[in-house]
Scaffold this active site. Structure first.
Site, mmCIF file in Angstrom:
data_model
loop_
_atom_site.group_PDB
_atom_site.id
_atom_site.type_symbol
_atom_site.label_atom_id
_atom_site.label_comp_id
_atom_site.label_asym_id
_atom_site.label_seq_id
_atom_site.Cartn_x
_atom_site.Cartn_y
_atom_site.Cartn_z
ATOM 1 N N HIS A 462 0.823 -1.126 0.099
ATOM 2 C CA HIS A 462 -0.035 0.214 0.010
ATOM 3 C C HIS A 462 0.622 1.114 0.035
ATOM 4 O O HIS A 462 0.503 2.332 -0.810
ATOM 5 C CB HIS A 462 -0.905 -0.108 1.229
ATOM 6 C CG HIS A 462 -2.149 -0.915 0.911
ATOM 7 N ND1 HIS A 462 -2.847 -1.320 1.834
ATOM 8 C CD2 HIS A 462 -2.726 -1.435 -0.236
ATOM 9 C CE1 HIS A 462 -3.871 -2.056 1.416
ATOM 10 N NE2 HIS A 462 -3.768 -2.040 0.116
ATOM 11 N N GLU A 699 -16.116 -3.659 -28.753
ATOM 12 C CA GLU A 699 -15.155 -4.403 -27.932
ATOM 13 C C GLU A 699 -15.119 -5.852 -28.465
ATOM 14 O O GLU A 699 -14.493 -6.561 -28.100
ATOM 15 C CB GLU A 699 -15.508 -4.281 -26.612
ATOM 16 C CG GLU A 699 -15.514 -3.099 -25.712
ATOM 17 C CD GLU A 699 -15.496 -3.153 -24.196
ATOM 18 O OE1 GLU A 699 -14.786 -3.217 -23.671
ATOM 19 O OE2 GLU A 699 -16.731 -3.259 -24.112
ATOM 20 N N ASP A 723 -10.243 -4.763 -25.055
ATOM 21 C CA ASP A 723 -11.000 -6.094 -25.385
ATOM 22 C C ASP A 723 -11.143 -6.610 -26.749
ATOM 23 O O ASP A 723 -11.244 -7.721 -27.040
ATOM 24 C CB ASP A 723 -12.678 -5.909 -24.744
ATOM 25 C CG ASP A 723 -12.497 -6.344 -23.234
ATOM 26 O OD1 ASP A 723 -12.012 -7.419 -22.788
ATOM 27 O OD2 ASP A 723 -13.273 -5.481 -22.392
ATOM 28 N N CYS A 770 -11.276 4.434 -26.724
ATOM 29 C CA CYS A 770 -11.066 4.468 -25.171
ATOM 30 C C CYS A 770 -10.201 3.413 -24.628
ATOM 31 O O CYS A 770 -9.940 3.433 -23.254
ATOM 32 C CB CYS A 770 -12.332 4.829 -24.580
ATOM 33 S SG CYS A 770 -13.434 3.276 -24.369
HETATM 34 C C1 PEP Z 1 -11.427 -1.716 -23.383
HETATM 35 O O1 PEP Z 1 -11.823 -2.842 -23.328
HETATM 36 O O2 PEP Z 1 -10.546 -1.028 -24.404
HETATM 37 C C2 PEP Z 1 -11.963 -0.874 -22.499
HETATM 38 C C3 PEP Z 1 -11.786 0.447 -22.559
HETATM 39 O O3 PEP Z 1 -12.640 -1.591 -21.164
HETATM 40 P P1 PEP Z 1 -12.235 -2.112 -20.250
HETATM 41 O O4 PEP Z 1 -10.392 -1.857 -20.169
HETATM 42 O O5 PEP Z 1 -12.561 -1.354 -19.079
HETATM 43 O O6 PEP Z 1 -12.562 -3.335 -20.121
HETATM 44 MG MG MG Z 2 -13.427 -3.505 -22.149
#
Ligand code: PEP
Ligand code: MG
Length: 844
Positions: A462, A699, A723, A770
């Site tokens: 931590h 994804e 993903d 993202c």
């Molecule tokens: C992704 O899968 O790229 C994403 C942004 O979602 P997470 O990483 O939260 O699964």
């Molecule tokens: Mg994801």
């Protein structure tokens, strides 16, 4: 027909409002809850008291017809371990309607319990159902509350047989699938899984036994991935308890990334200082620090062994724990700032340990044996820490630190030394210690710390997490030689190379100081430039947003020049707790983040639970292949009440701020339609029109291939490359041996991104990325060339990302994209980018 009378004066409330999914989702049975205005719980009917919880917070009355009625005072009150409760009737006694069963301290519960709502439950197993109930009104003891009758055939037929309380324990052997065995988090999940069952629950492994309600005892078993262990439960809901525990243990945890696994292992050479004065350690937080050594020694409060009388010592310990609880609760809700987010999480973990039943009862036993409060607390925590230190898993050993920290916090209060003992540091101090406690670090002035070097410790402890969040270069596992460095010695701590230079010499010191100054100047100029709107060199607008998962990260995003939030991972609100957050709690949390973002848009992703993000209180069935199971929007649709609450929370916010909704793990347009139906329903209930933009995450390869149909139905598309890469390449995103090949720049993934952006453009929709690829500055020109309009990245890289975007034209980006789409491998794409994109100069 059985009539239940109100056992408590107060306001009768639907179970759905209880802030604990186990009650709210009727997992224990049907009924209602009373918001109490009085302090005595009475029998709701004639019957036998078949169960009185040891902690006095819950009782079960069995009517002469065999219906079990559970009365549970408050939520999460088992953690009070009997404090504030007084039971008037023993288990097994016969009672009459209206008899006083137990009393409780309403003030204490109001301060310490999650909620005062007291569920009155007709337990599911015994074949009865609620026919009528008195809801949403004030009730006095003895008023009509519920009418109960036999359940319909289908309910009784499937109801399991109930073992009497004294029945022998049910046992089950399970093989632990959790990636790291039972360490702190799974232990906490296991404890949470049995929090609302009344059965006696135990876990046996390696010839030792642990109370399954104690995280410390569970961790001390030293259970590793693949071990076979025995679960046992006795009591009325033993079968359910076993089921709940087995479900937690069967969830495979993601394996560590190779980087973190490597960092957690100290090097053998760390114990001696080589002739060149270079001490090798393990990087817990990167960066370069130059300054003077300050040896920090942990205060060692002296304690008497023999106590006064047990009652006095017991009261002293209870008061000291209560004072530490107040401090920790304050820290758990503390203000924002560097490292504070991590500090809050750690305070929450310490709070759980403070009330750990094994620790509390262990210390209590020593006090009763005549020891002083301080001696009892120290001995109990040291024994528990010692047990953890014997374990082979470094993550578990690191948790011993938390116990020692808690020992010290309580002892300091016991001796009346609260506060004011932190040493005053000079500017540019390199703090050296054998181990550092989180509370010690937080008591120091972080702006004066140039680096931290620890003889022991671990990269995932931590204190390391806090140091990294504060941006302090930190090395751990430097070995005992570091403790011999004299105070005031000039040092260079190189977090990048994992080396502490103990004899740097004037030339090296001057060079290192120059590097630190240059880095800080570069960061400042990049930061200042990052506040500008992001455009390519030829003026094409590319929005650069941030991915965030907490309020502190929202502030960091703004500071680093984010133009909005492209992904709020709302999981932060749902994990590490015993029940789902209420609508009001969610709205408040989202609102705080929206406020931190100012006028910038906020993209709220609905809960992405399941898969690598298990949630203890969601009764998800064990899955053979969780990454392909109930996760993302599928989990939300499987638990519609959960999703409905979140949609209502976002709708409540929408009136006041610019926000949009993002749905994770979409397969096709059917998922989107199902969520829109829930959204319309929520709008009707709230009497408002849904002017909320709804986007879908791309994804899955299915979503990318059907991007045309999704773009027609959704308001925007956002590509989750983490993903999308895992599913396209059929490589687990947490697999350490595949990590090097799990590259989002793989041409197969790039083709899916190109197809998605093209479909979005054809329907006039916006395409964002993202996933992690958006945080790679080198990939930004390629993504822009493939047709992406928005990048949502981790806050810290935003200045660099904007600098890179500003260095290329759209034509260059498109050319790069065409070439990359022709490549055969991810390595070839990387080579292409490295060749085509020279380093960017820092903006003026
Ligand atoms: C992704 O899968 O790229 C994403 C942004 O979602 P997470 O990483 O939260 O699964
Ligand atoms: Mg994801």
């Amino acid at each position: 027909m059985i009539t239940l009378l109100a056992p408590l004066a107060g306001w009768s409330t639907p179970l759905a409002e209880v802030p604990d999914e186990v009650f709210a989702a009727c997992l224990l049975g049907d009924g209602l809850a009373i918001d109490p205005t009085a302090e005595t719980l009475h029998a709701p009917c004639d019957g036998e008291l078949v169960l009185v919880a040891a902690s006095g917070h819950a009782v079960t009355v069995r009517t002469p017809d065999g219906c079990d009625v559970l009365l549970h005072v408050g939520i999460d009150t088992v953690g009070l371990a009997g404090e504030g409760f007084k039971v008037h009737v023993a288990q097994g006694a016969r009672v009459h309607a209206g008899d006083a069963l137990l009393s409780f301290d309403l003030d204490l519960l109001a301060r310490r319990a999650r909620s005062l709502l007291t569920p009155v439950i007709v337990t599911a197993e015994r074949g009865f159902q609620v026919l009528r109930r008195s809801l949403d009104r004030a009730v006095a003891v003895g008023d009509f509350l519920m009418e109960i009758g036999p359940a319909t055939a289908s309910v009784t037929a499937t109801a399991p047989a109930v073992a009497p309380a004294a029945a022998p324990a049910l046992t089950r052997r399970v093989r632990v699938k959790l990636g790291h065995g039972i360490h702190a988090r799974p232990a906490a999940l296991l404890v949470a899984s049995v929090r609302n069952v009344a059965a006696e629950v135990r876990v046996a492994a390696h010839g030792r036994h642990a109370n399954a309600r104690s995280t410390v005892a569970l961790m001390a078993l030293g259970v590793q991935h693949g071990d076979e262990i025995e679960l046992s439960a006795s009591g009325p809901d033993a079968a359910a308890a076993l089921e709940a525990m087995a479900a937690v243990l069967s969830v495979p945890a993601p394996a560590p990334t190779p980087a973190s696994a490597a960092r957690a292992v100290p090097t053998a050479a760390a114990a001696t200082v080589p002739a060149d004065g270079m001490l090798a350690g393990v990087t817990a937080s990167p960066g370069l620090g130059v300054g003077e050594a300050v040896q920090l020694r942990r205060p060692e409060p002296q304690v008497r062994e023999t106590g006064a009388d047990p009652a006095t010592e017991d009261a002293l310990l209870a008061r000291a724990r209560a004072a530490v609880r107040v401090q920790l609760e304050r820290a758990a809700q503390g203000r924002d700032g560097p490292g504070r987010d991590a500090a809050r999480e750690i305070a929450t973990a310490h709070l759980a340990l403070l009330d750990d039943p094994e620790l509390v009862s262990g210390a209590g036993a020593l006090v009763r044996a005549g020891k002083s409060a301080g001696f009892a607390w120290r001995s109990t925590l040291r024994a528990a820490a010692q047990a953890l230190l014997q374990l082979p898993d470094p993550r578990l050993r690191e948790r011993a630190d938390d116990l020692l920290d808690l020992e010290s916090q309580v002892l300091v209060v016991l001796q009346g030394e609260a506060g004011g003992t932190a040493p005053q540091l000079m500017a540019h101090s390199i703090v050296i210690a054998r181990e550092l406690l989180p509370s010690q670090l937080l008591a120091l002035d972080g702006s004066r710390i140039a680096g931290i070097g620890l003889a022991g410790g671990g990269a995932t402890s931590h204190v390391s997490i806090i140091a990294a969040a504060m941006g302090i270069p930190t090395l751990v596992a430097l070995g005992p030689a570091v403790l011999a460095i004299a105070d005031g010695t000039s040092l260079v701590l190189d977090g990048g190379r994992g080396v502490l230079e103990t004899r740097p010499g004037p030339a090296r010191l001057a060079r290192a100081r120059g590097e630190v100054a240059a880095l800080s100047t570069r960061r400042t100029s990049e930061l200042a430039a990052a506040q500008r709107e992001s455009r390519t060199a030829d003026g094409i607008r590319i929005e650069v947003f941030a991915n965030i998962g907490s309020l502190a990260e929202a502030a960091a995003a703004v500071k680093h020049g984010a133009e909005g939030c492209g992904l709020l991972r709302t999981e932060f609100l749902f994990l590490d707790r015993q029940s789902a957050p209420s609508e009001r709690e969610q709205t408040a949390a989202y609102e705080a983040i929206a406020t931190a973002l100012g006028a910038r848009p906020l993209t709220i992703r609905t809960l992405d639970a399941g898969g690598d993000k298990p949630i203890a209180y969601l009764p998800l069935p064990p899955e053979e292949n969780p990454a392909l199971g109930l996760r993302g929007v599928r989990t939300g649709l499987a638990f519609p009440e959960l999703l409905r609450t979140q949609l209502r929370a976002v709708l409540a916010l929408r009136a006041r701020t610019r926000c949009r909704l993002l749905l994770p793990m979409i397969t096709d347009v059917e998922d989107l339609r199902a969520v829109r139906a829930l959204l319309d329903e929520a709008c009707r209930e709230l009497r408002s029109a849904a002017e909320l933009e709804v986007g879908v995450m791309i994804e899955t390869p299915a979503a990318a291939l059907l991007a045309d149909s999704l773009a027609r139905a959704a308001d925007f598309l956002s590509i989750g490359t983490n993903d999308l890469t895992q599913y396209t390449l059929a490589m687990d995103r947490g697999h350490p041996q595949l990590a090097a090949r799990l590259d989002a720049l793989h041409p197969a993934v790039l083709h899916l991104i190109a197809r998605t952006a093209q479909a979005a453009r054809a329907h006039g929709r916006h395409t964002a990325v993202c996933g992690g690829l958006a945080s790679e500055a080198l990939a930004a020109p390629l993504l822009i060339g493939l047709g992406v309009n928005e990048l949502s990245a981790v806050p810290a890289v935003i200045p660099q990302l904007k600098a890179r975007i500003g260095s290329v034209t759209l034509a260059q980006c498109r050319e790069l994209a065409q070439q990359a789409l022709k490549a055969d491998t991810a390595a070839a794409v990387r080579e292409l980018l490295a060749r085509a994109l020279p380093p960017v100069e820092a903006p003026p």
